[in-house]
Design a protein around this motif. Sequence first.
Motif, PDB file in Angstrom:
ATOM      1  N   PRO A  79       0.811  -1.224   0.000  1.00 35.22           N
ATOM      2  CA  PRO A  79       0.000   0.000   0.000  1.00 35.22           C
ATOM      3  C   PRO A  79       0.842   1.270   0.000  1.00 35.22           C
ATOM      4  O   PRO A  79       1.853   1.343   0.682  1.00 35.22           O
ATOM      5  N   THR A  82      -2.532   7.373  -1.260  1.00 37.50           N
ATOM      6  CA  THR A  82      -3.395   7.628  -2.391  1.00 37.50           C
ATOM      7  C   THR A  82      -3.337   9.090  -2.794  1.00 37.50           C
ATOM      8  O   THR A  82      -3.070   9.971  -1.973  1.00 37.50           O
ATOM      9  N   ASP A  89     -11.802   7.851   0.951  1.00 33.98           N
ATOM     10  CA  ASP A  89     -10.466   7.278   0.975  1.00 33.98           C
ATOM     11  C   ASP A  89      -9.753   7.532   2.299  1.00 33.98           C
ATOM     12  O   ASP A  89      -8.760   6.883   2.602  1.00 33.98           O
ATOM     13  N   GLY A  93      -9.047   2.093   2.423  1.00 34.77           N
ATOM     14  CA  GLY A  93      -8.122   2.128   1.296  1.00 34.77           C
ATOM     15  C   GLY A  93      -8.827   1.892  -0.023  1.00 34.77           C
ATOM     16  O   GLY A  93     -10.038   1.644  -0.088  1.00 34.77           O
ATOM     17  N   ARG A  94      -8.054   1.960  -1.079  1.00 36.59           N
ATOM     18  CA  ARG A  94      -8.573   1.755  -2.435  1.00 36.59           C
ATOM     19  C   ARG A  94      -7.817   0.609  -3.072  1.00 36.59           C
ATOM     20  O   ARG A  94      -6.615   0.423  -2.851  1.00 36.59           O
ATOM     21  N   LEU A  95      -8.530  -0.145  -3.876  1.00 37.27           N
ATOM     22  CA  LEU A  95      -7.943  -1.220  -4.666  1.00 37.27           C
ATOM     23  C   LEU A  95      -8.045  -0.831  -6.131  1.00 37.27           C
ATOM     24  O   LEU A  95      -9.141  -0.572  -6.644  1.00 37.27           O
ATOM     25  N   VAL A  96      -6.909  -0.781  -6.803  1.00 33.89           N
ATOM     26  CA  VAL A  96      -6.844  -0.388  -8.214  1.00 33.89           C
ATOM     27  C   VAL A  96      -6.358  -1.587  -9.013  1.00 33.89           C
ATOM     28  O   VAL A  96      -5.309  -2.167  -8.707  1.00 33.89           O
ATOM     29  N   GLN A 130     -12.290  -7.166  -4.609  1.00 34.89           N
ATOM     30  CA  GLN A 130     -12.557  -6.168  -3.569  1.00 34.89           C
ATOM     31  C   GLN A 130     -13.239  -6.752  -2.328  1.00 34.89           C
ATOM     32  O   GLN A 130     -12.889  -6.366  -1.201  1.00 34.89           O
ATOM     33  N   LEU A 135      -9.695  -3.670   3.152  1.00 34.92           N
ATOM     34  CA  LEU A 135      -9.301  -2.306   2.814  1.00 34.92           C
ATOM     35  C   LEU A 135      -9.366  -1.372   4.015  1.00 34.92           C
ATOM     36  O   LEU A 135      -8.694  -0.335   4.015  1.00 34.92           O
ATOM     37  N   SER A 141      -4.686   5.001   1.714  1.00 32.00           N
ATOM     38  CA  SER A 141      -3.672   4.355   0.882  1.00 32.00           C
ATOM     39  C   SER A 141      -4.376   3.516  -0.183  1.00 32.00           C
ATOM     40  O   SER A 141      -5.588   3.268  -0.099  1.00 32.00           O
ATOM     41  N   GLN A 142      -3.617   3.101  -1.171  1.00 32.38           N
ATOM     42  CA  GLN A 142      -4.168   2.288  -2.240  1.00 32.38           C
ATOM     43  C   GLN A 142      -3.224   1.143  -2.560  1.00 32.38           C
ATOM     44  O   GLN A 142      -2.007   1.242  -2.384  1.00 32.38           O
ATOM     45  N   GLU A 144      -2.254  -1.439  -5.698  1.00 27.80           N
ATOM     46  CA  GLU A 144      -2.344  -1.552  -7.150  1.00 27.80           C
ATOM     47  C   GLU A 144      -2.060  -2.983  -7.573  1.00 27.80           C
ATOM     48  O   GLU A 144      -1.056  -3.577  -7.163  1.00 27.80           O
TER      49      GLU A 144
END
Length: 275
Positions: A79, A82, A89, A93-96, A130, A135, A141-142, A144
């Motif tokens: 992570p 972001t 956010d 967190g974010r999942l890309v 997801q 998350l 944070s994200q 990738e």
Amino acid sequence: MPVDTKRVRGPDESQSPLLFVPPTTKTPAPPSEAREDGRRRGQADVRPMFARCGLVSQAKGSAYIEAGSTKLICSVYGPRETERKDDVDMKTGRLVCDFRFAPFSCQKRGAWIQGSGEKDLSLGLLESLQPAVCLHKYPRSQVEVNVVVLENDGSVLSHAVTCAALALADAGIEMYDLVLGCALRQDGPTYLLDPTFPEESGAWAAGYGDNQGRVSVALLPSLNQVSGLQSDGEMGEDTLVEAVRACIEGCHRLYPVIQQTLLKAVRRKAPPAQA
């Protein structure tokens, strides 16, 4: 109009060399016959799989999968902080996810620019992964996930889900459970589990018909929950239910292979025992 004198110009009129190839008539195989790779129709037989973690040294975690002639590699980064600073956010967190075909992976050479089909596959990969990633453990944070198909021989989305789950586990990302994917093509009264590329694309030339379709399932095996489901074509309700059950059984067949792959990765990373 200026003419490029350095370029060899082709003839004004030409014909395809395929016109001179004698036609070959192929009779469709009956449903009871075996498939080209030896598996049987209507049975929960998946292709033999080879998997390994930790091949990309620059990434936080990575995984490589071979299923028949389908080959994929996945890299996980993060992570990391972001770029977006909205309220959503800040809490979670974010999942890309990024899904791409290598230019040499398909029969027709493609480009590195992501097309509409790859964007749809990226969205399907995100929706499948997801629900399994914690998350809320990574606020602001994200993470990738980058998947590249090195050779496309069918069922790329389902194997990309499995490969991405392996890479996330190799990166140490907290998850509720692993995610396993399995695909199926319904061919009338029978089905083809984990279809190859010719099996996936061959039936669509004649158009849609009764009980002709494709199904892709993403499963959390320990929790016995479906995290992703995609279907296209025309199938009855009972047929679709049986197709999902066959995909779930195929995911459970892959589970021991994924477990052994993770155990080997952990043993390689473990420090040597002191005498």
